[in-house]
Design a protein around this motif. Structure first.
Motif, PDB file in Angstrom:
ATOM      1  N   LYS A  35       0.822  -1.204   0.000  1.00 20.10           N
ATOM      2  CA  LYS A  35       0.000   0.000   0.000  1.00 20.10           C
ATOM      3  C   LYS A  35       0.863   1.263   0.000  1.00 20.10           C
ATOM      4  CE  LYS A  35      -3.814  -0.395   2.755  1.00 20.10           C
ATOM      5  NZ  LYS A  35      -4.602  -0.922   3.908  1.00 20.10           N
ATOM      6  N   LYS A  36       1.935   1.214   0.763  1.00 17.56           N
ATOM      7  CA  LYS A  36       2.812   2.388   0.837  1.00 17.56           C
ATOM      8  C   LYS A  36       3.417   2.716  -0.514  1.00 17.56           C
ATOM      9  CE  LYS A  36       6.760   3.039   3.381  1.00 17.56           C
ATOM     10  NZ  LYS A  36       7.561   2.866   4.615  1.00 17.56           N
ATOM     11  N   TYR A  37       3.566   1.709  -1.362  1.00 15.64           N
ATOM     12  CA  TYR A  37       4.141   1.928  -2.687  1.00 15.64           C
ATOM     13  C   TYR A  37       3.071   2.135  -3.754  1.00 15.64           C
ATOM     14  CZ  TYR A  37       8.880   1.190  -1.057  1.00 15.64           C
ATOM     15  OH  TYR A  37      10.084   1.350  -0.416  1.00 15.64           O
ATOM     16  N   GLY A  38       1.826   2.318  -3.312  1.00  8.57           N
ATOM     17  CA  GLY A  38       0.777   2.700  -4.259  1.00  8.57           C
ATOM     18  C   GLY A  38       0.058   1.557  -4.945  1.00  8.57           C
ATOM     19  N   PRO A 142      -1.075   3.385 -15.589  1.00  7.62           N
ATOM     20  CA  PRO A 142      -0.609   2.079 -15.159  1.00  7.62           C
ATOM     21  C   PRO A 142      -1.405   1.549 -13.965  1.00  7.62           C
ATOM     22  CG  PRO A 142       0.927   3.787 -14.464  1.00  7.62           C
ATOM     23  CD  PRO A 142      -0.057   4.424 -15.383  1.00  7.62           C
ATOM     24  N   PHE A 143      -1.743   0.285 -14.019  1.00  8.91           N
ATOM     25  CA  PHE A 143      -2.543  -0.353 -12.973  1.00  8.91           C
ATOM     26  C   PHE A 143      -1.591  -1.080 -12.019  1.00  8.91           C
ATOM     27  CE2 PHE A 143      -5.812  -3.955 -12.063  1.00  8.91           C
ATOM     28  CZ  PHE A 143      -6.276  -3.294 -10.944  1.00  8.91           C
ATOM     29  N   LYS A 144      -1.553  -0.587 -10.789  1.00  9.74           N
ATOM     30  CA  LYS A 144      -0.683  -1.202  -9.775  1.00  9.74           C
ATOM     31  C   LYS A 144      -1.562  -2.002  -8.832  1.00  9.74           C
ATOM     32  CE  LYS A 144       2.632   1.614  -8.246  1.00  9.74           C
ATOM     33  NZ  LYS A 144       3.345   2.833  -7.745  1.00  9.74           N
ATOM     34  N   TYR A 146      -2.184  -5.299  -6.076  1.00 11.43           N
ATOM     35  CA  TYR A 146      -1.664  -6.418  -5.288  1.00 11.43           C
ATOM     36  C   TYR A 146      -2.794  -7.395  -5.030  1.00 11.43           C
ATOM     37  CZ  TYR A 146      -3.551  -4.549  -0.808  1.00 11.43           C
ATOM     38  OH  TYR A 146      -4.361  -4.101   0.200  1.00 11.43           O
ATOM     39  N   GLY A 177       3.417   4.000 -18.827  1.00 10.18           N
ATOM     40  CA  GLY A 177       4.035   4.120 -17.509  1.00 10.18           C
ATOM     41  C   GLY A 177       4.541   2.835 -16.916  1.00 10.18           C
ATOM     42  N   SER A 178       4.330   1.725 -17.607  1.00  8.36           N
ATOM     43  CA  SER A 178       4.746   0.474 -16.988  1.00  8.36           C
ATOM     44  C   SER A 178       6.093  -0.007 -17.517  1.00  8.36           C
ATOM     45  CB  SER A 178       3.680  -0.590 -17.235  1.00  8.36           C
ATOM     46  OG  SER A 178       3.523  -0.764 -18.615  1.00  8.36           O
ATOM     47  N   ASP A 179       6.635   0.691 -18.514  1.00  7.24           N
ATOM     48  CA  ASP A 179       7.916   0.276 -19.072  1.00  7.24           C
ATOM     49  C   ASP A 179       9.098   0.751 -18.256  1.00  7.24           C
ATOM     50  OD1 ASP A 179       6.635  -0.907 -21.104  1.00  7.24           O
ATOM     51  OD2 ASP A 179       7.123   0.592 -22.634  1.00  7.24           O
ATOM     52  N   SER A 180       8.845   1.732 -17.410  1.00  8.52           N
ATOM     53  CA  SER A 180       9.942   2.359 -16.697  1.00  8.52           C
ATOM     54  C   SER A 180      10.614   1.406 -15.721  1.00  8.52           C
ATOM     55  CB  SER A 180       9.399   3.568 -15.939  1.00  8.52           C
ATOM     56  OG  SER A 180      10.302   3.974 -14.965  1.00  8.52           O
ATOM     57  N   LEU A 182      11.892   2.283 -13.125  1.00  9.46           N
ATOM     58  CA  LEU A 182      11.585   2.712 -11.758  1.00  9.46           C
ATOM     59  C   LEU A 182      10.690   1.690 -11.080  1.00  9.46           C
ATOM     60  CD1 LEU A 182      10.913   6.542 -12.204  1.00  9.46           C
ATOM     61  CD2 LEU A 182      12.979   5.402 -11.372  1.00  9.46           C
ATOM     62  N   ASP A 186      11.223   0.046  -7.429  1.00 11.94           N
ATOM     63  CA  ASP A 186      10.212   0.000  -6.374  1.00 11.94           C
ATOM     64  C   ASP A 186      10.007  -1.424  -5.869  1.00 11.94           C
ATOM     65  OD1 ASP A 186       9.659   2.643  -6.083  1.00 11.94           O
ATOM     66  OD2 ASP A 186       7.619   2.579  -6.881  1.00 11.94           O
ATOM     67  N   LYS A 304      18.869   2.261  -1.789  1.00 16.48           N
ATOM     68  CA  LYS A 304      19.331   1.642  -0.539  1.00 16.48           C
ATOM     69  C   LYS A 304      20.490   0.719  -0.857  1.00 16.48           C
ATOM     70  CE  LYS A 304      14.833   1.662   1.712  1.00 16.48           C
ATOM     71  NZ  LYS A 304      13.702   0.804   2.088  1.00 16.48           N
TER      72      LYS A 304
END
Lengths: 479, 479
Positions: A35-38, A142-144, A146, A177-180, A182, A186, A304
């Motif tokens: 959830k914290k990561y959207g 983009p659909f994120k 879980y 937006g899903s190709d990145s 990033l 995440d 990190k």
């Protein structure tokens, strides 16, 4: 009816109160990070049409599907099919009885489609793909999403392998937006936060890239053999280098080609150093260099630096739908060698259901294996208790029991979990119950306490005892 | 492979992000109350052996079980059985092909036991009973367990009825401490707290007692006809008084007896008043008076006098295992007339599995029906959002995107759910995403913001905009 000795189906388990609390501890930790990561939750039904499931997990997977017997007169269509064949001599009489009248020609595999149209969810990816196709017009990309639900496989039960087990998946998909890369960053941080929070400190994320594997194939022989190499080296753990050499040798790889292959996938050293070596070896492969660039971006952009991210060019992950970065997580502590998580990037999630261009990247946590690791390493917090009850009210007779009731209500109104021993039993019996359930406080009401409008409150962990009004008790427990 | 248009099995549903949040809102509310009252969680497997399930839900229930096809060559034992019959002329050739060689004698019902040994959980009570029997030596009694899991029934789908639906059960069982009526009082308060918390204020708990029904039977005709009366008046809603009279008339009840029956079960008035009337009518029945006493205790001891607890002597609940108080909850608002909860006291939960003397009392919440009521009455909190994300970072190019990353990490480290739009798209596209997901804040990073080490923060609900450092943003959102 005669009494039966009840049992459970092979490979399934009950989870009693203490087990459920531990499993929820894991699920909550993972969900909180998702959830914290959207990421947003999705739940799909336990049963899917077999037309949705079959053909998606390879021949082996189809065998492991649990199928639901159709309701009602499920043999009807099988019989109709049989009659049809009998009346049409030109056809193969697959379901026809033999001349002796026996049913020996009835074939289980061929009969299934006539008597079963639904199966149990085998993983969370195919139902997710089906959902995306069915709801493509409502979804914001983009659909994120879980998804944390059980799946079922009719596998042979063994250590770390159950027939009902939970997966916790997070995927980002879409045309936009899903190709990145990033997203990959995440997902790596999600692994780190979740495992760190759970106390699995000494874990390792092995990372590779399918484009690197393609580059290796190109350098070794030709880009077309990428899948052969991936399938073979995926078994390196089980069959060793000799086994892999044998398998690929039988597919026409020369000794020289195999030497080149193992020369690359066994490069050892610091991530940066081995990437440089690889860059040199794959310099003739455009695809391979693209894969190296992606790996480099992830390693250098990872915010990190203490995450235990290990390049492993022998990591292949069998599933052929991966196209970019791939991950696998193992715990370096404990005896479980199997992965406790894995995932990767794919290009075409929903093509099989008629929706092209949905690409994405995802990871999965294996709840049951994480549980096994944490149990072995004693990582569950000591304060996890089967019950939430903080205070048990104890009494000596009807009058003192009734005296407890308004106090019980006040505690609950203050949000404190509490209960009263519901029968008139000896005090020892009541305290046994509290101790067995690790309830921290007993509030004891005798004749004297009732007269003075107080309770004798015993801390069942330290043994300390004090006289309290109900307000003092609320303050004491609510701390 | 050709593209398929995917569908879902009849009576099953996907739950997208917004649905899951609403369902969790209900589950969390109920679970919190269960825990506050000292109940502990249990989870049992989705699949149970058919020997555990069959014969527990009546003939109708057996028909509604979803059965799992055995794995592998599941027809083998059916064929063996068939061969055996063919070689033994004295037996009924149930599975034998007819003389024509057709399989017309193959009977679906009779064949099932040869090809299926597992089924899907039909309710939570039978698995609970099985669990108690298998773990009797580890359980501390009284055992207060709650269980919130899906169950499956091959029922005809219709309003308020699904093939996969969730039950939330709480039961107290045991030889010790489970007889007390305090348990009934707790369960009533659980209903009240949960429904009140969910906003279903205008709900009604109808209550009756099986001993009262026994007393009515005794007064009307004889205590032996209690079950006949219970089964018939259970259908009062559906078939009306005439229908019940007809059904019981056919079972030998005289008009006079039926007049007596309806004279009792239709008593109207205040709870206290109708209990007094009932006391007079059942004065000759020891069992009936015991039931009245229990109802009286519950009504007078109920610590929350505003709970809408209605005596209803026509409430029967079909299941024959109830022996004391019985409950049923309905919402008086909205169009759903079916119950959203129910339960009661039983004497012999585990006898069928060979463990006598386990009595108890329990209640159940129907998640899916509660959802339907809340959706119709618009009772879900407005602030329930599909995503947890509080802040979306927006950017204009590679440089500003990279500028967002350390800020994103700081927000997440502060426990704030946040994400960055992962691709370089126009700002409008990024804000569309935030608006579609109802993300409250957008933190926009342009060239100027990057130079000044700030973000332009837009409140997407009010439209307000301000320039913030990352620390100010954390303070703003963390409020």
């Amino acid at each position: 009816m005669a009494a039966q000795k009840p049992t459970l189906p092979k490979g399934t388990r009950d989870f009693g109160p203490a087990d459920v609390q531990k499993r929820k501890h894991i699920l909550n930790a993972i969900e909180k990070v998702f959830k914290k990561y959207g990421f947003m939750p999705l739940e799909t039904p336990t049963m899917e049409n077999l037309s949705t499931l079959e053909g998606k997990y390879g021949e082996e997977g189809d065998k492991l599907l649990f199928r639901i017997l159709d309701s009602g007169d499920y043999l009807k269509s099988l019989k109709e099919h049989n009659d049809k064949i009998l009346s049409d001599e030109s056809q193969d009489a697959t379901f026809a009885p033999s001349v002796s009248g026996k049913l020996i020609d009835l074939d289980s595999k061929a009969a299934t489609k006539f008597i079963s149209e639904k199966g149990l969810r085998y993983d969370l990816t195919v139902p997710f793909a089906r959902y995306v196709v069915m709801h493509r017009n409502e979804i914001t990309f983009p659909f994120k999403r879980y998804q944390m639900q059980p799946v079922w496989r009719a596998d042979r039960p063994q250590k770390g392998r159950y027939r009902e087990f939970w997966q916790c998946d997070a995927d980002v998909v879409g045309v936009v937006g899903s190709d990145s890369l990033l997203n990959e960053l995440d997902l790596i941080q999600i692994y780190d936060e979740a495992f760190t929070k759970l106390g699995i400190i000494n874990y390792e994320i092995r990372i590779n890239n399918r484009k690197v594997l393609a580059g290796i194939a190109e350098v070794v022989k030709s880009i077309d053999v990428m899948n052969n190499i991936a399938v073979a080296i995926d078994k390196l753990d089980k069959i060793g280098e000799d086994g892999v050499r044998k398998e690929l040798g039988e597919q026409g790889f020369s000794d020289e080609e195999l030497n080149t292959l193992f020369g690359i996938i066994t490069i050892k050293g610091e991530n940066k150093e081995i990437l440089n070596q690889l860059k040199d070896k794959l310099k003739s492969s455009h695809e391979g260099l693209k894969g190296i660039e992606e790996l480099e971006f992830i390693l250098t952009s990872n915010p990190k630096p203490n995450i235990n991210l290990t390049l492993d060019f022998s990591l292949a992950r069998g599933l052929s739908y991966y196209t970019g970065c791939i991950f696998e997580v193992t715990s370096n502590d404990g005896t479980l060698k199997s992965s406790i998580g894995g995932g990767g990037r794919y290009d075409n999630l929903t093509g099989i259901f008629g929706l092209p261009n949905v690409s994405g990247v995802g990871i999965s946590f294996g709840l049951d294996r994480i549980y096994d690791v944490m149990e072995e390493l004693k990582l569950f917090p000591a304060q996890l208790r089967a019950t939430s009850t903080q205070v048990l009210f104890c009494h000596f007779d009807e009058a003192t029991l009734l005296y407890c009731l308004p106090a019980l209500k006040l505690l609950r109104d203050a949000g404190i979990a509490a209960e009263v021993f519901p029968d008139n039993k000896k005090l020892g019996k009541q305290l046994d119950y509290a101790n067995a359930l690790q309830i921290p406080f007993a509030a004891i009401a005798g004749e004297t306490e009732m007269q003075q409008q107080v309770f004798t409150v015993k801390n069942l962990i330290t043994g300390e005892q004090q006289t309290c009004t109900i307000q003092t008790l609320i303050g004491l427990v609510g701390q």
